[in-house]
Design a protein around this motif. Structure first.
Motif, mmCIF file in Angstrom:
data_model
loop_
_atom_site.group_PDB
_atom_site.id
_atom_site.type_symbol
_atom_site.label_atom_id
_atom_site.label_comp_id
_atom_site.label_asym_id
_atom_site.label_seq_id
_atom_site.Cartn_x
_atom_site.Cartn_y
_atom_site.Cartn_z
ATOM 1 N N GLY A 22 19.960 34.124 -4.841
ATOM 2 C CA GLY A 22 19.459 32.905 -5.459
ATOM 3 C C GLY A 22 19.279 31.787 -4.446
ATOM 4 O O GLY A 22 19.024 32.020 -3.269
ATOM 5 N N MET A 23 19.437 30.537 -4.910
ATOM 6 C CA MET A 23 19.246 29.390 -4.034
ATOM 7 C C MET A 23 20.279 29.394 -2.909
ATOM 8 O O MET A 23 21.475 29.570 -3.159
ATOM 9 N N PRO A 24 19.848 29.193 -1.655
ATOM 10 C CA PRO A 24 20.814 29.099 -0.551
ATOM 11 C C PRO A 24 21.752 27.918 -0.750
ATOM 12 O O PRO A 24 21.436 26.966 -1.463
ATOM 13 N N ASN A 25 22.902 28.003 -0.120
ATOM 14 C CA ASN A 25 23.885 26.923 -0.180
ATOM 15 C C ASN A 25 24.461 26.723 1.221
ATOM 16 O O ASN A 25 25.308 27.506 1.652
ATOM 17 N N PRO A 26 23.996 25.686 1.940
ATOM 18 C CA PRO A 26 24.485 25.478 3.312
ATOM 19 C C PRO A 26 25.984 25.272 3.396
ATOM 20 O O PRO A 26 26.587 25.502 4.436
ATOM 21 N N ARG A 27 26.609 24.840 2.312
ATOM 22 C CA ARG A 27 28.036 24.516 2.345
ATOM 23 C C ARG A 27 28.909 25.539 1.615
ATOM 24 O O ARG A 27 30.097 25.304 1.436
ATOM 25 N N GLY A 28 28.329 26.620 1.161
ATOM 26 C CA GLY A 28 29.152 27.558 0.403
ATOM 27 C C GLY A 28 28.372 28.796 -0.001
ATOM 28 O O GLY A 28 27.436 29.226 0.671
ATOM 29 N N THR A 29 28.770 29.358 -1.140
ATOM 30 C CA THR A 29 28.192 30.611 -1.613
ATOM 31 C C THR A 29 26.819 30.379 -2.236
ATOM 32 O O THR A 29 26.657 29.483 -3.064
ATOM 33 N N PRO A 30 25.822 31.164 -1.855
ATOM 34 C CA PRO A 30 24.509 30.997 -2.480
ATOM 35 C C PRO A 30 24.528 31.473 -3.925
ATOM 36 O O PRO A 30 25.457 32.161 -4.368
ATOM 37 N N GLY B 239 0.830 -1.197 0.000
ATOM 38 C CA GLY B 239 0.000 0.000 0.000
ATOM 39 C C GLY B 239 0.861 1.241 0.000
ATOM 40 O O GLY B 239 2.078 1.176 -0.173
ATOM 41 N N THR B 240 0.236 2.390 0.189
ATOM 42 C CA THR B 240 0.993 3.643 0.175
ATOM 43 C C THR B 240 1.765 3.822 1.478
ATOM 44 O O THR B 240 1.383 3.323 2.534
ATOM 45 N N ARG B 241 2.874 4.527 1.371
ATOM 46 C CA ARG B 241 3.686 4.860 2.539
ATOM 47 C C ARG B 241 3.795 6.379 2.637
ATOM 48 O O ARG B 241 3.983 7.057 1.633
ATOM 49 N N ARG B 242 3.655 6.900 3.841
ATOM 50 C CA ARG B 242 3.759 8.338 4.068
ATOM 51 C C ARG B 242 5.006 8.630 4.888
ATOM 52 O O ARG B 242 5.321 7.916 5.843
ATOM 53 N N PHE B 243 5.702 9.686 4.496
ATOM 54 C CA PHE B 243 6.931 10.078 5.175
ATOM 55 C C PHE B 243 6.874 11.565 5.500
ATOM 56 O O PHE B 243 6.278 12.353 4.770
ATOM 57 N N GLU B 244 7.508 11.935 6.591
ATOM 58 C CA GLU B 244 7.791 13.333 6.897
ATOM 59 C C GLU B 244 9.258 13.576 6.533
ATOM 60 O O GLU B 244 10.159 13.029 7.166
ATOM 61 N N VAL B 245 9.477 14.363 5.510
ATOM 62 C CA VAL B 245 10.816 14.539 4.969
ATOM 63 C C VAL B 245 11.335 15.920 5.327
ATOM 64 O O VAL B 245 10.631 16.926 5.174
ATOM 65 N N ASN B 246 12.566 15.983 5.820
ATOM 66 C CA ASN B 246 13.228 17.261 6.109
ATOM 67 C C ASN B 246 14.025 17.672 4.872
ATOM 68 O O ASN B 246 15.055 17.081 4.562
ATOM 69 N N ILE B 247 13.537 18.671 4.164
ATOM 70 C CA ILE B 247 14.161 19.114 2.919
ATOM 71 C C ILE B 247 15.113 20.264 3.237
ATOM 72 O O ILE B 247 14.690 21.299 3.759
ATOM 73 N N PRO B 248 16.410 20.112 2.939
ATOM 74 C CA PRO B 248 17.349 21.212 3.203
ATOM 75 C C PRO B 248 17.021 22.428 2.336
ATOM 76 O O PRO B 248 16.607 22.297 1.188
ATOM 77 N N ALA B 249 17.185 23.611 2.888
ATOM 78 C CA ALA B 249 16.978 24.831 2.107
ATOM 79 C C ALA B 249 18.003 24.904 0.983
ATOM 80 O O ALA B 249 19.192 24.668 1.196
ATOM 81 N N GLY B 250 17.528 25.217 -0.214
ATOM 82 C CA GLY B 250 18.433 25.373 -1.351
ATOM 83 C C GLY B 250 18.745 24.093 -2.094
ATOM 84 O O GLY B 250 19.756 24.038 -2.800
ATOM 85 N N VAL B 251 17.911 23.056 -1.982
ATOM 86 C CA VAL B 251 18.169 21.839 -2.760
ATOM 87 C C VAL B 251 18.055 22.172 -4.247
ATOM 88 O O VAL B 251 17.282 23.041 -4.653
ATOM 89 N N THR B 252 18.835 21.482 -5.050
ATOM 90 C CA THR B 252 18.861 21.738 -6.481
ATOM 91 C C THR B 252 18.317 20.539 -7.233
ATOM 92 O O THR B 252 18.217 19.428 -6.711
ATOM 93 N N ASP B 253 17.951 20.765 -8.479
ATOM 94 C CA ASP B 253 17.388 19.701 -9.301
ATOM 95 C C ASP B 253 18.393 18.558 -9.443
ATOM 96 O O ASP B 253 19.562 18.783 -9.773
ATOM 97 N N GLY B 254 17.943 17.336 -9.176
ATOM 98 C CA GLY B 254 18.811 16.172 -9.255
ATOM 99 C C GLY B 254 19.464 15.796 -7.934
ATOM 100 O O GLY B 254 20.014 14.696 -7.812
#
Length: 323
Positions: free
Chosen positions: A273-281, A172-187
């Motif tokens: 632009g997009m935030p970058n937790p590890r460097g320059t946004p 059946g379906t599964r539900r998750f609570e996901v913590n998405i980091p700010a500034g995630v990029t495509d891929g």
């Protein structure tokens, strides 16, 4: 569509390459994801597409599906696919080898659909407890890692935060609570430890990786961490210069338009632009688009006519010289 036909679920031929399978899944997952498609039946279609991709995206699992059909999960790993495929096709009685080299005989036309795993393994290892003895013989098998797509709007990717998602599963379906980091990029992949394939014999489960897919946006275009946005300007703002408001995923900000700005000029807002937790946004790149009044007033028309009569500027060539 034939029940359990994963190729038809994705709309690809059985000869499809892995790239074709992936493209088909991405297109259908975006169309039917419950978060973006509220039509009745969209969630069921999304589950069907996701299960088909889960099987066909793994070359080893795909080979077993091709050989054994929809009941492939019930077949021991060491059963010879070629021998059993002949039996499934209705050929003369065939033979296959079990995990210890034991011979398994099949009657003509028999297949794995509906087969009892306990019966099959019991025939090899003896009795109804044969399946347990087989599992002990093979030893613990860790669960495999799995992937699923996580569609996000530009704003969601920019802000990050917690989000509830629904994914299909075999039970059946599964539900998750996901913590998405700010500034995630495509891929980019978000890892959910221990939420992948189930292990056997006490082995740990695999991980689930959510692959971020940033959905098309009517205002923003994302390239890496840079965000492109159109900046509409009145002719006098572009000609004389101005400070105007521009909307970004982080909120409204101001940009200074230099005098003499033409359409297509990009004004860079560093770090917006997009935030970058590890460097320059990333940056916001506001591209000038000069817009004229669709229905000018009488006063505006007179001023434009006056400008046309006195200006020596020719946008298509050399400046005009008046006598």
């Amino acid at each position: 569509m034939a029940a359990g036909d994963f190729y038809e679920a994705l709309g690809v031929p059985r000869t499809a390459s892995q790239e074709e399978i992936q493209r088909a899944y991405r297109r259908l997952a975006r169309a039917y994801h419950p978060d973006v498609n509220k039509d009745p039946g969209a969630e069921d279609r999304f589950k069907e597409v996701s299960e088909a991709y889960e099987v066909l995206s793994d070359p080893a699992t795909r080979r077993r599906y091709d050989a054994f059909g929809p009941g492939f999960r019930q077949v021991p790993e060491d059963v010879d696919p070629a021998a059993y495929a002949r039996a499934r096709a209705g050929a003369a009685p065939g033979r296959a080898r079990g995990p210890g080299g034991e011979e398994i005989r099949f009657g003509a036309g028999e297949g794995f659909e509906g087969i009892d795993l306990e019966d099959l393994l019991g025939g090899v290892f003896g009795g109804r407890g044969g399946a347990d003895r087989a599992r002990r013989r093979w030893g613990p098998v860790p669960g495999g890692d799995q992937e699923a797509e996580l569609p996000l709007t530009v704003e969601e990717a920019y802000r990050g935060g917690r989000r509830a998602i629904t994914l299909p599963g075999r039970g059946g379906t599964r539900r998750f609570e996901v913590n998405i980091p700010a500034g995630v990029t495509d891929g980019q992949r978000v890892r959910l430890a221990g939420q992948g394939g189930t292990g056997s014999g006490g082995a740990p489960p695999g991980d689930l990786y959510l692959v971020v897919r940033i959905s098309p946006h009517p205002r923003y275009r994302v390239e890496g961490r840079d965000i492109h946005v159109d900046l509409p300007l009145a002719p006098w703002e572009a000609a004389l210069g101005a400070t105007v408001a521009v909307e970004t995923p982080g909120g409204e900000t101001k940009v200074r338009v230099p005098p003499g700005t033409s359409s297509g000029r990009r004004l860079r807002l560093r770090g917006q632009g997009m935030p970058n937790p590890r460097g320059t946004p990333g940056d916001v790149l506001a591209e000038a688009r000069i817009v004229v009044p669709r229905a000018p007033t009488d006063a505006e028309r007179r001023l434009f006519e006056q400008l046309a009569s006195v200006s020596e500027f020719d946008p298509r060539g050399v400046p005009r010289r008046r006598p």
